[in-house]
Design a protein around this motif. Sequence first.
Motif, short mmCIF file in Angstrom:
data_model
loop_
_atom_site.label_atom_id
_atom_site.label_comp_id
_atom_site.label_asym_id
_atom_site.label_seq_id
_atom_site.Cartn_x
_atom_site.Cartn_y
_atom_site.Cartn_z
N UNK A 195 0.88 -0.94 0.66
CA UNK A 195 -0.11 -0.05 0.10
C UNK A 195 1.06 1.72 0.08
N UNK A 196 2.00 1.25 0.80
CA UNK A 196 2.33 2.47 0.78
C UNK A 196 3.40 2.44 -0.74
N UNK A 197 3.94 1.67 -0.48
CA UNK A 197 4.72 2.27 -2.45
C UNK A 197 3.67 2.52 -3.63
N UNK A 198 2.07 1.75 -3.40
CA UNK A 198 1.30 2.03 -4.65
C UNK A 198 1.14 3.44 -3.69
N UNK A 213 11.84 -5.64 -1.52
CA UNK A 213 12.99 -4.48 -1.48
C UNK A 213 12.70 -4.23 -2.61
N UNK A 214 12.49 -4.44 -3.42
CA UNK A 214 13.08 -4.50 -5.32
C UNK A 214 11.89 -3.47 -5.44
N UNK A 215 10.56 -3.33 -5.03
CA UNK A 215 9.36 -3.13 -5.12
C UNK A 215 9.42 -1.91 -4.58
N UNK A 216 10.45 -1.16 -3.62
CA UNK A 216 10.82 -0.84 -3.10
C UNK A 216 12.10 0.58 -4.25
#
Lengths: 670, 850
Positions: free
Chosen positions: B778-781, B804-807
């Motif tokens: 959610x935070x990344x989104x 991590x990659x997502x972030x």
Amino acid sequence: MSAEDQNDEPPLDVNLLKEISKKALVDALNSVNGSKTLVLDPLLAAPLGLVTEVALLKHHGVDKMFWLEPGPLTSSTTNILYLCRPMVSYVKIIAGHIKKHAKESSKHNYTLVLVPRLSSLVSRLLEEEGVLGDITISSYNLQFLPVANDVLSLEYESAFKDIWVDGDESVVYDSAQALITLQKLFGLFPRLLGKGDCAARLINHLTTYLPQSHTPDTLSEPFSNFDSLIVIDRRVDMITPLLTQLTYEGLMDELLGIKNSHVELPASLVAPPPNPQTGATAAPPPPPPAAASLRKENKKKYHLSSADSLFMELRDVNFSNVGKRLNGVARRLEEDYKTSLQSKTTAQLREFVGRLGGLQSDHQSLRIHTGISELMLPITRTEQFNKSLEIQQNLLASYNVSEQISSIEDMIAKGADMETIVRLLCLASITAGGIKTKALDNIKREFLQAYGYNFLPLLLALAAPSLAILLPNPLPTSTPPAISASKLPFSPLRKSLRLLIDDNPEALEELENDISFVYSGYAPLSVRLVQCVAQKGGVLSNPAEKEKSLESSNKAPDGGKVQAHPIVGWKGFEDILAMIPGKTVDVVQNGVGVTPSGGIARPKDKATTTVVFFLGGCTYTEIAALRWVARQNRGRSFLIATTGIINGSSIVDGIAGIQKASAGTKDAGI
Amino acid sequence: MSEHPTTSWQAMQSGTGTVFYRRQQLYSLLGKLPDLGDYIISGCRYGGPLAMMRDNTKLIAIGRATPAFAKSQIQVYSSAGEGILLFSWDQSRIIRFGWTLNEQLVVLNEEGVYRVYDLQGDYQQFSLGSEASEMGVIDARIHENGMVALTGSLALLEVKGWEGARPMTLANPGLSDPPVSWAIIPPDSNISRHVEVLLSVDNTIYTVDNLESVDQRLSQGPFTHVSPSPNGKALALLTATGTLLVVSSDFQRRMAEFDTLNVPSAQGTVKQVEWCANDAIIVTWDSLAVLVGPFADTLEYYYVGNTFAVTEPDGVRVFGADVCDLIQKVPDSTLSIFRPGSTSPEAILYDAWESFSQRSPKADESIRSIRPDLATAVDKCIDAAGQEWEPYWQRRLLNAANFGKGSLDFYNPTDFVNMGQTLKVLNAVRFFEIGIPLSYAQFSYTSPTHLISRLTSRNMHLLALRISTFLSLKPDVVLKHWASAKILRSRPVASGTTTGKDAELDGDDEVCRLIVDKFKQLGGVDVSYADIAKRAWEVGRTGLATKLLDHEQRASDQVPLLLSMKEDRLALQKAVDSGDTDLVYQVLLHLHKHLTLGSFFRLIEDGGERLAPASRLLQVYAREQDRDMLRDFYYSDDRRVESAVLALEEATRMTDPSARITAVKSAQKFFSEDKDRSFEAKMMDESSRLLVLQQQLEAEADGKVPFFGQSVNETIRTCVVNGMLKRADKIKSDFKVPDKRFWYTKLYALTEIRDFEGLDTFSKSKRSPIGYEAFVHHLVEKGHSKEAVAYVARCDPPKRADLYAECDEWRMVGKECKDRGDKAKLEQLRKKCPNSLIARELEQIALTMK
């Protein structure tokens, strides 16, 4: 399978209907002498946009146009013409206008043109408001409108809700009238087939009223253009609209929303106005300036017309293949442009310049469709979208239903769309024959807490006998027998009608070769029923047919198409049809070119048209699937007629709209 | 042998040559009509009847044959002087009467009430509306398909058709006095297809339609007579000084001028200015009619006594005291055959036939000489036969045509046969007892069906039926009229042996059988039994009406009658069966108005399944229009669930919080009364509790934060967003919100207000029921990758690298992979990384791994 161009049977000239509607509109306008102010029902604006342009209205004395909305109306002309559907709320607005004008003592001539016919309800209401004496009432019979070459729509937005929630069957009657008009134009339906209670009533209207209405010559012609009419009642197949449509056009409807063949896109995408010669911008009557700025924001309407060849190619393709297609087209275009560099002689150059216009419009539509795909792609990658697809597929396979229910509960917790949840719940209820009472109560409670208690009537409506698509299992003892009788035996049907194609590698090829491509594995029940009549082979044994067609493709010059078999009713599928709740109808209309056996004697090589009418609306996927069926056979084309084009969310919103009341009319469901 | 046609001809010297007019005596009226001078008269076109009313403004010598009438009386005579109808008028003063296209007499009085009479004396009454009745009507002009009335306030009201349409106000000409004279051009003969009014005011004429009033700026006025030609293209205007002007109806061209004072034998004032077809005008005085041709040449016709002229499309009919004449221009075909010294092919053909019948060899010679034109000559002879009045000459001309036809190789005899048939019909109706002097041209113009309806309206059913069979028309219209007349005439027989009631029933059965049999026998398939039944009901024969109605198939025709017969249930049932929802509404609304609410509901409820559609439609209607009625309806039928839903619907529309809570509570009460609806009752209980709570919350927030009407989730969210965390927790426990949903909601809310500290505290408050991946996602989104990183460490180890990659935290990706020794994962993620710098770094990490 890019076989759009192979579709050699020319469909009937449905533009005739458009011309008739246009002429009737002009007549309605001309019935009032002099310049007039047109006050238009917003619901009619888009359908009228399919019929006429603003210029035509202006030409026939329309000075100004307003939406029929609450609030005062100031008109500079003496004549005021209201054009609307007979709805109670409109009558009140109109009465308000007249009373206000009377108070201000500005004198006007009022004409109310009702679509599609006069209504005693309206005159009664006007009488109650005390203004009946001040207004002349007439009617404008707007019936089927061609939304594509092979699709006719009545453009009723609330047909589904009217019939199965409110029990107001005006739509059934109006549909019957519209089908009679169709018969008058193109010939009698020699055979009427239908599935579902409302379909049965519709066919009953058709057969009862026809002999009395004055029979014009077309009806007594020995050969009609039609071979049959198949009426599918939406209630018979509730599964299909609840699923997420996966064709390009269907997905566009799900994610972006298509209304009356127009989709709203960011202005930047449509912005460089397409060349006028593309003909792709037959704009609907523009809203009056005041309302325009409010609603337009920075969205722009784009007309998805049959003139757009790229769209014609893409619309029925499964979305997973769209990227590939677009890529191919882009390459082709590039090649075409390149040839210009190679052209040496002036003759070559001239030829190229001649094609340039076409190339540019292709280029333009490629740009737009790439843009649309880019808009949709991120949405298809969200967790919500994929989870919902997964649940759908599992439910269709009846795989671990209780787990699916808790997945749905998770989705509620995560705040998924209300519509998505309702669609999944109903799907679960239909496929599993109801949801366990305790689980259902629990999830209903979750639902109400998450989305608001005001949705309780929606849940009640879904469980009501007329609809019965969200039921507990087992049913409480006190439920009326009508409900238990309306349960769809899904599992046996899935087997006997091959509704679900297995998800294994070998089956993938088969998928390409069956109508189930539209839902990546699920074949719409409604279209299967049509196949039961019009392409019996396609229901049971698709791979075999494929082989056969491959064989014959070597010999037959016709690209391996099988000659369509004559219409012999539901023959061979009576048992299956008996399993599905709702009446089954098969009527032969009195004897034009009908042999005693019921088969139709006609020249073998003459192509015929089968009309498929969806009472209560159809989805883009069903249209795509029917087009696919049409391509498989020689000698039969389909004309798809419907009360309107729907998807699961628009149905849910329509039912829930009871609460939304006035708010939901404009952009509901998008 | 009748006189030669030319004996009735008279030549008019005109600019370009001689034009012949003929005066055809139609009927001798000796002593049949009263003195035309004492009456106001209106004549119906196409050989129709005359309606007459005593002109009260004139003195009558006592002792004349006419009795003095206390009341207004209108008499109707056929063209042959036979009395057709006599009725007296019991209402206020008659302003005007005139004829419709269907030979119905329209009578308008000064209060704006008008009646449309048929020839049997039955009428329908309509009104011109309140304005007309207040201001009074001072004059009117009646044309075939409508009328224009001039009210006391000098406004013009137009009525279209004779179905009681609402009067439309035409443009206001702004008169201060009534016009000297006026006329209208009917819509059919006007270019705009809307009616046009011509008002003679002062020196000029105003033309008025529904849009504007135009002053035509003439100077010779005022005009005492204004008369438009039958085709609407020309106008005849008579000035006060006796000059007759003929102008085009757009006032652009002046066509002729004629001074009526120059007519030596004329005495007194001009009575009528009427058109003779479209090219001549007839001006009448007492006992004189002067025909004025297009070039102001005249022909004079003398009559005994007063005259009355009726314009026809192909001539003019003139009534004298003892005669009824048709004056018309001699038709071309007749002229070319009978004109003395004519050498046209048709004249020679006629001559040849005469020679032939006298066995003269000249016949063959003549016919040879016109060989090339023979076909046209035959056509002309046929046409001329149609123009002749005397059967003798008709026969001779047709014989001539037949003779010529025989010498042709190919000739389509259709015209010949049709003419023969038509003449037979025309001669039949011209017979004086029937008295419809219809000319061939008029017959072609008005159509055979029109003639049939004229005959039926005179109750001449047998003739009408014979004619329609002869012309192969459907007998339906005649049969229908016959049946109505039959019902009217046949009184229930009361013989001595049976009692009155039985006799009536027998009578009904018999009449019904008689009618149905007749229809079947004559094949009247399209007859609407409902119309006949209606008629029966109107004359008070309900039993017969019901019996007839059973034969009707169209529900839309059946239902209204059933309603007026008070057969409520049957009407509703038929309407429902028809599937026509509008019809159902019609019945429902009617019943709702006329029945008490209780019996109305009972009627619908007792109908059970069969009337269910009606019940549902009533609900649809009432939901929009009449909620109180709906409430009563549900209540009377013990429909708890529907009552509750209705209460809820109302709740959503309410703005007042306490009223809304009351509505929800009443819904809850309704649900609780139904034992199967305990779930719903519970929900509504929660709902009302929530609403009360929201009121409190709003009070707590000093009314700055809107809570009212939100869902549970939204309420929690609003609490969190506004820092009312305790409250949020309380709601969770009060409404038994599951942990998962609560956590998601709070996560979303905290992220929304970027309260990352709060989020951290919240995440550590207990072990997350939704895991920590949801936090990261959610935070990344929402674009807070940096804040998301902190939560990755709390997730399942195998997923961390991906998260991590997502972030976008590639160094951590490398570290994570290295820690777990997952080289494959590293390779996989390396492909996705956004730039080469990171790629290289990851590569290096990969190299350090085994």
